[in-house]
Write a protein that holds these residues in place. Structure first.
Motif, PDB file in Angstrom:
ATOM      1  N   ALA A  61     -19.073 -37.549 -18.215  1.00 42.84           N
ATOM      2  CA  ALA A  61     -19.149 -37.202 -16.795  1.00 42.84           C
ATOM      3  C   ALA A  61     -17.878 -37.617 -16.057  1.00 42.84           C
ATOM      4  CB  ALA A  61     -20.373 -37.866 -16.164  1.00 42.84           C
ATOM      5  N   ALA A  62     -17.298 -38.754 -16.441  1.00 44.00           N
ATOM      6  CA  ALA A  62     -16.062 -39.203 -15.800  1.00 44.00           C
ATOM      7  C   ALA A  62     -14.900 -38.256 -16.116  1.00 44.00           C
ATOM      8  CB  ALA A  62     -15.721 -40.619 -16.242  1.00 44.00           C
ATOM      9  N   VAL A  63     -14.839 -37.763 -17.342  1.00 48.01           N
ATOM     10  CA  VAL A  63     -13.784 -36.812 -17.711  1.00 48.01           C
ATOM     11  C   VAL A  63     -13.940 -35.524 -16.921  1.00 48.01           C
ATOM     12  CG1 VAL A  63     -12.912 -35.366 -19.600  1.00 48.01           C
ATOM     13  CG2 VAL A  63     -13.397 -37.783 -20.004  1.00 48.01           C
ATOM     14  N   VAL A  64     -15.161 -35.036 -16.791  1.00 53.34           N
ATOM     15  CA  VAL A  64     -15.412 -33.818 -16.016  1.00 53.34           C
ATOM     16  C   VAL A  64     -15.066 -34.040 -14.544  1.00 53.34           C
ATOM     17  CG1 VAL A  64     -17.215 -32.259 -15.203  1.00 53.34           C
ATOM     18  CG2 VAL A  64     -17.125 -32.898 -17.605  1.00 53.34           C
ATOM     19  N   ALA A  65     -15.482 -35.171 -13.998  1.00 52.23           N
ATOM     20  CA  ALA A  65     -15.195 -35.459 -12.591  1.00 52.23           C
ATOM     21  C   ALA A  65     -13.691 -35.578 -12.352  1.00 52.23           C
ATOM     22  CB  ALA A  65     -15.904 -36.744 -12.161  1.00 52.23           C
ATOM     23  N   TYR A  66     -12.968 -36.188 -13.287  1.00 47.69           N
ATOM     24  CA  TYR A  66     -11.519 -36.299 -13.142  1.00 47.69           C
ATOM     25  C   TYR A  66     -10.860 -34.917 -13.210  1.00 47.69           C
ATOM     26  CZ  TYR A  66      -6.717 -37.840 -13.829  1.00 47.69           C
ATOM     27  OH  TYR A  66      -5.377 -38.023 -13.702  1.00 47.69           O
ATOM     28  N   GLY A  67     -11.350 -34.068 -14.087  1.00 45.36           N
ATOM     29  CA  GLY A  67     -10.824 -32.709 -14.163  1.00 45.36           C
ATOM     30  C   GLY A  67     -11.048 -31.939 -12.874  1.00 45.36           C
ATOM     31  N   ILE A  68     -12.235 -32.081 -12.294  1.00 42.18           N
ATOM     32  CA  ILE A  68     -12.512 -31.429 -11.014  1.00 42.18           C
ATOM     33  C   ILE A  68     -11.619 -32.006  -9.923  1.00 42.18           C
ATOM     34  CG2 ILE A  68     -14.269 -31.127  -9.229  1.00 42.18           C
ATOM     35  CD1 ILE A  68     -16.319 -30.924 -11.519  1.00 42.18           C
ATOM     36  N   TYR A  69     -11.413 -33.320  -9.940  1.00 38.54           N
ATOM     37  CA  TYR A  69     -10.534 -33.946  -8.956  1.00 38.54           C
ATOM     38  C   TYR A  69      -9.111 -33.390  -9.071  1.00 38.54           C
ATOM     39  CZ  TYR A  69      -7.454 -37.478  -6.968  1.00 38.54           C
ATOM     40  OH  TYR A  69      -6.466 -38.113  -6.280  1.00 38.54           O
ATOM     41  N   LEU A  70      -8.633 -33.220 -10.300  1.00 41.41           N
ATOM     42  CA  LEU A  70      -7.283 -32.690 -10.489  1.00 41.41           C
ATOM     43  C   LEU A  70      -7.165 -31.253  -9.979  1.00 41.41           C
ATOM     44  CD1 LEU A  70      -6.283 -34.037 -14.020  1.00 41.41           C
ATOM     45  CD2 LEU A  70      -5.420 -34.766 -11.801  1.00 41.41           C
ATOM     46  N   ILE A  71      -8.219 -30.484 -10.142  1.00 39.50           N
ATOM     47  CA  ILE A  71      -8.198 -29.087  -9.696  1.00 39.50           C
ATOM     48  C   ILE A  71      -8.234 -29.011  -8.175  1.00 39.50           C
ATOM     49  CG2 ILE A  71      -9.493 -26.938  -9.655  1.00 39.50           C
ATOM     50  CD1 ILE A  71     -10.294 -27.570 -12.559  1.00 39.50           C
ATOM     51  N   VAL A  72      -9.086 -29.828  -7.556  1.00 40.61           N
ATOM     52  CA  VAL A  72      -9.274 -29.768  -6.108  1.00 40.61           C
ATOM     53  C   VAL A  72      -8.085 -30.369  -5.365  1.00 40.61           C
ATOM     54  CG1 VAL A  72     -10.707 -30.589  -4.206  1.00 40.61           C
ATOM     55  CG2 VAL A  72     -11.772 -29.692  -6.266  1.00 40.61           C
ATOM     56  N   ALA A  73      -7.568 -31.478  -5.881  1.00 43.73           N
ATOM     57  CA  ALA A  73      -6.479 -32.186  -5.187  1.00 43.73           C
ATOM     58  C   ALA A  73      -5.186 -31.507  -5.307  1.00 43.73           C
ATOM     59  CB  ALA A  73      -6.303 -33.584  -5.755  1.00 43.73           C
TER      60      ALA A  73
END
Length: 73
Positions: A61-73
């Motif tokens: 879940a942390a890897v997925v959340a970090y990936g989403i953060y990278l996409i959004v930011a």
């Protein structure tokens, strides 16, 4: 228009490694849950297997959340 092939290759390799790592972590989490069920059927507690599977799911879940953060930011 020029294509930076080195950057494209880097993105490809990082995406491939992230996909493999995420898949392996999730698979180990599912495997830990099944091992817990087997341990409980045999009279054990299965706490170690359950803890390991929860850790794998949290890291996934942390890897997925970090990936989403990278996409959004």
């Amino acid at each position: 228009m020029d294509i930076d092939w080195g950057a494209l290759g880097t993105v490809f390799v990082v995406a491939l490694v992230a996909a493999v790592v995420l898949t392996v972590l999730f698979a180990y989490g599912v495997r830990g849950l099944s091992e817990r069920a087997i341990a409980r059927e045999q009279g054990g507690s299965g706490v170690v297997q359950f803890t390991g599977s929860i850790v794998c799911f949290v890291v996934s879940a942390a890897v997925v959340a970090y990936g989403i953060y990278l996409i959004v930011a």
